[in-house]
Design an enzyme around this catalytic site. Structure first.
Site, PDB file in Angstrom:
ATOM      1  N   LYS B 191       0.849  -1.193   0.000  1.00  0.00           N
ATOM      2  CA  LYS B 191       0.000   0.000   0.000  1.00  0.00           C
ATOM      3  C   LYS B 191       0.880   1.237   0.000  1.00  0.00           C
ATOM      4  O   LYS B 191       1.813   1.343   0.797  1.00  0.00           O
ATOM      5  CB  LYS B 191      -0.881  -0.016   1.245  1.00  0.00           C
ATOM      6  CG  LYS B 191      -1.615   1.304   1.505  1.00  0.00           C
ATOM      7  CD  LYS B 191      -2.728   1.114   2.504  1.00  0.00           C
ATOM      8  CE  LYS B 191      -3.338   2.418   2.967  1.00  0.00           C
ATOM      9  NZ  LYS B 191      -4.578   2.173   3.735  1.00  0.00           N
ATOM     10  N   LYS B 193       0.838   5.169   0.758  1.00  0.00           N
ATOM     11  CA  LYS B 193       0.124   6.328   1.289  1.00  0.00           C
ATOM     12  C   LYS B 193       0.388   7.495   0.351  1.00  0.00           C
ATOM     13  O   LYS B 193       1.505   8.003   0.268  1.00  0.00           O
ATOM     14  CB  LYS B 193       0.620   6.632   2.707  1.00  0.00           C
ATOM     15  CG  LYS B 193      -0.021   7.834   3.349  1.00  0.00           C
ATOM     16  CD  LYS B 193      -1.520   7.694   3.491  1.00  0.00           C
ATOM     17  CE  LYS B 193      -1.900   6.944   4.766  1.00  0.00           C
ATOM     18  NZ  LYS B 193      -3.388   6.793   4.878  1.00  0.00           N
ATOM     19  N   PRO B 223      -4.677   8.184  -1.110  1.00  0.00           N
ATOM     20  CA  PRO B 223      -4.335   9.603  -0.933  1.00  0.00           C
ATOM     21  C   PRO B 223      -5.189  10.307   0.118  1.00  0.00           C
ATOM     22  O   PRO B 223      -5.103  11.543   0.228  1.00  0.00           O
ATOM     23  CB  PRO B 223      -4.591  10.180  -2.326  1.00  0.00           C
ATOM     24  CG  PRO B 223      -5.692   9.344  -2.882  1.00  0.00           C
ATOM     25  CD  PRO B 223      -5.512   7.960  -2.305  1.00  0.00           C
ATOM     26  N   HIS B 329      -7.794  -1.407   8.240  1.00  0.00           N
ATOM     27  CA  HIS B 329      -7.083  -0.156   8.455  1.00  0.00           C
ATOM     28  C   HIS B 329      -6.082  -0.309   9.607  1.00  0.00           C
ATOM     29  O   HIS B 329      -6.257  -1.144  10.478  1.00  0.00           O
ATOM     30  CB  HIS B 329      -8.133   0.921   8.793  1.00  0.00           C
ATOM     31  CG  HIS B 329      -7.584   2.186   9.343  1.00  0.00           C
ATOM     32  ND1 HIS B 329      -7.541   2.453  10.699  1.00  0.00           N
ATOM     33  CD2 HIS B 329      -7.076   3.255   8.712  1.00  0.00           C
ATOM     34  CE1 HIS B 329      -7.018   3.661  10.870  1.00  0.00           C
ATOM     35  NE2 HIS B 329      -6.735   4.168   9.698  1.00  0.00           N
ATOM     36  N   ASN B 331      -3.197   2.102  12.226  1.00  0.00           N
ATOM     37  CA  ASN B 331      -2.606   3.355  12.679  1.00  0.00           C
ATOM     38  C   ASN B 331      -1.297   3.014  13.363  1.00  0.00           C
ATOM     39  O   ASN B 331      -1.042   1.855  13.631  1.00  0.00           O
ATOM     40  CB  ASN B 331      -3.543   4.030  13.671  1.00  0.00           C
ATOM     41  CG  ASN B 331      -3.688   5.496  13.326  1.00  0.00           C
ATOM     42  OD1 ASN B 331      -2.804   6.279  13.607  1.00  0.00           O
ATOM     43  ND2 ASN B 331      -4.770   5.853  12.678  1.00  0.00           N
TER      44      ASN B 331
END
Lengths: 434, 434
Positions: B191, B193, B223, B329, B331
């Protein structure tokens, strides 16, 4: 927690001559009871649909079950509820629940999941509802389930209990039946199994119930698709007031398209009574179309054939997200199923209606759990402070059920044949009948 | 299993100067670590978003947690994930994850659920994935997560590790970074970013990755809404070939309407690249509109803010039913979160893509689990044969993280402020930027 033994018991339990649009209940309902035993001698149990086919489906997984870890088995068999076979839409318009080959996989998985959870619960000393997310209610409300019916205990049905309700084939008798049932169990809501008498008599029945039970008791009627869309709309309009206050109109007509048409016409007439279903919707695969067409506003879940307790919890979230209500379907069953229904209901926040149950129609003499029947008070089953499902098998009673099963000449449910045998040799299920 | 103690630790962990459309990562990322202890001395843990607000939200439930039964607590707090507060749509277009006040309830619940499951797992000797339905996979695949970034370890960031990747602000450097990361961890998908360089440079970056990694490695670009719909369509067309083979285009533009428009135009141009999202969709409440508009074809779940592991499983079923893919997802996080992600992924059949993880961007010196960092081999985390999450807290390391937190001048994530401080005093997050 290695599973070292598995038993599948096919049993028969007395069932009164209940009527529905499918036909007539046979003198005995069939159930399967699953036992799995861990290496340390703890036994987990489940009850599901009966007859030879469901029992064979369970037996077919014996090699997967024996030797498995009860904590891991549900993951190992996840393809049964997540894979292709579980994904097809499979309306059971013409099939009674439990006789739909397309839900064999999810039904089989569900029984195994319940038995594993019971085993785990008994091993760690915790009720199932607290293993699957934690209870949001301790007392699970059920609805009275009223049927038109013939009198039991006569003719070929000698060994069938002469139930306390007798013949119920008029609005007056049905109302008496309901009050009798509420008197015994304290139910706070009522479901009428319709599709049996002329619609005008079923309308009269509901109006009588509303009048005799007062304005606040939620009423639902379920003719199992017996009506054409125009008849459904007529009934919906006639009962607009009676089916409000938390009631609903269940499967008035067949197919998602038919339900959508009924909904549309009712809304156009200012009737907001929600439509419920366990016929047009019987699996996850039916939901996108139903949501798109606004066919069904309340889904009737059933952990027995939706793929178990966790699938019901998934379904509940889906219903919450898409602004659908959730109620629970029932079939003729004993206390093991009742407790499974109670546990999943206890741990499912978005269960927005009281659950159906046939339990009042079964009898103490057929109950297979130690201590006799599960108490239903004020219409509710209370989650007991006991591990797993909270019930244990009475093996003498189980043997009695097996013996009855062995004597029966039928091995699956066939309400149409039963109707032909006892009521009208020319009877056929015709949809729509009215 | 009564809970008798609860601790919330706010910690800071070094974070490289990673760039995104939100701005610049600060020298330290903030995390909260929750411990709950049962009366028999077993400790369950969880890791979640950091800073004062998340810690205070957890502290706010102290009186509900202390004295509760770990098996029942998740049911008692179910309103946090099922009730009104959990039902609102809450796009985080302008909010970095963890700083969205509308998901405080679900974030807080999730940490408590994970800690309870860890406690239960440790008490019964079973991994969490086998408590929540049973694993369907033992090895959970993660994706490389490539960022454009500044070089670390200089200026005010003296105490930030001078990471092994250095400055990465060109397609060439990004490709080097990815190969370096794959060399360390064996990731099988990548992936990027995006939303940082001019779109043409990000297109060039993806094309370079495709060319250097070969035709089969799934590529995704995210994005974070930096592009207008027309730019999104241009990029989608340009990268049509590169984002196929299991890749996707994630949150190219903001809002469900914008995503829907991009999808429509791409399909009209024959580009079937699916759109993924964790910005336009951040909660169950966003799904009906997305389904209706065909805005998003792949949902990025995150047990940290979707309300925990079971909510992610519910989401997965919803995605399966509505023919949506599911990815995960991430973080900035440490090993406790990584293991929670791995366990829920292991027990979620319909997880159709490898998961994101920031884990490579954190450092051994900050890890708070006994034995150091969780191994990632061939791009996968293997579920260990250990109870609960499978990891224990290293209290010396935890104290180190607390001490760092106590020295920081900031208490929440603010990538825009960081950008202004270190790169461009006039920088603002503008959507769409291109």
């Amino acid at each position: 927690m290695k599973i070292v033994n598995m038993k599948v018991h096919s049993i028969a339990i007395a069932d009164p001559p209940l009527r529905s649009s499918y036909g007539l209940h046979a003198p005995y309902a069939l159930r399967s009871v699953l036992e799995i035993e861990s290496e340390d001698g703890i036994v987990g149990i489940a009850e599901t649909y009966g007859g030879d086919a469901p029992a064979q489906a369970l037996e077919g997984l014996r090699t997967r079950v024996i030797g498995a870890d009860a904590y891991k088995l549900t993951g190992e068999l996840a393809h049964l509820v997540e894979g292709q076979g579980a994904g097809f839409a499979r309306s059971q318009t013409y099939l009674v629940p439990g006789e739909n080959p397309l839900d064999t996989a999810t039904r089989t998985y569900a029984a195994i999941e319940t038995a594993c959870l019971d085993l785990i619960g008994k091993s760690v000393g915790k009720p199932i509802c607290d293993l699957i997310g934690g209870r949001v209610r301790d007392r699970v409300p059920f609805s009275a389930y009223a049927f038109y019916k013939h009198a039991g205990g006569d003719g070929e049905r000698n060994d069938v209990r002469a139930d306390e309700y007798g013949e119920v084939m008029t609005p007056e008798a049905l109302s008496r039946e309901v009050k009798q049932m509420i008197g015994h169990y304290g139910f706070g809501s009522v479901k009428l199994k319709g599709g049996v008498l002329e619609p005008k008599l079923e309308i009269e029945t509901i109006k009588r119930l509303r009048s005799e039970l007062g304005p606040e008791v939620p009423l639902r009627i379920d003719p199992n698709c017996a009506w054409a869309t125009n008849t459904s709309v007529v009934v919906g309009k006639e009962l607009s007031e009676e089916l409000s206050h938390g009631g609903y109109l269940e499967d008035p007509t067949s197919t998602l398209e038919g339900m959508s048409e009924v909904r549309k016409q009712l809304l156009a007439a200012g009737v907001t009574t929600p439509l419920a279903s366990n016929v047009a919707i019987t699996s996850f695969a039916d939901l996108p179309q139903s949501v798109g067409l606004d066919s069904v506003q309340i889904v009737l879940c059933d952990s027995h054939y939706w793929g178990g307790m966790r699938q019901v919890q998934h379904l509940a979230t889906l219903c919450r997200v898409f602004n659908l209500g959730l109620s629970m379907h029932s079939n003729s069953h004993l206390g093991v199923s009742l407790m499974a229904m109670a546990h999943v209901a206890a741990a499912t926040p978005h269960l927005t209606y009281s659950c159906d149950t046939h339990y009042p129609w079964q009898s103490e003499v057929d109950e297979i759990i130690v201590g006799g029947r599960v108490p239903v008070t004020d219409g509710c089953v209370t989650i007991p402070d006991k591990p797993g499902l909270g019930v244990e098998l009475d093996y003498d009673q189980l043997a009695r059920g097996r013996e009855r099963y062995s004597r029966l000449t039928y091995r699956k449910r066939d309400d149409e044949a039963e109707m032909q045998k006892h009521v009208d040799p020319t009877w056929k299920r015709i949809l729509p009948r009215w």
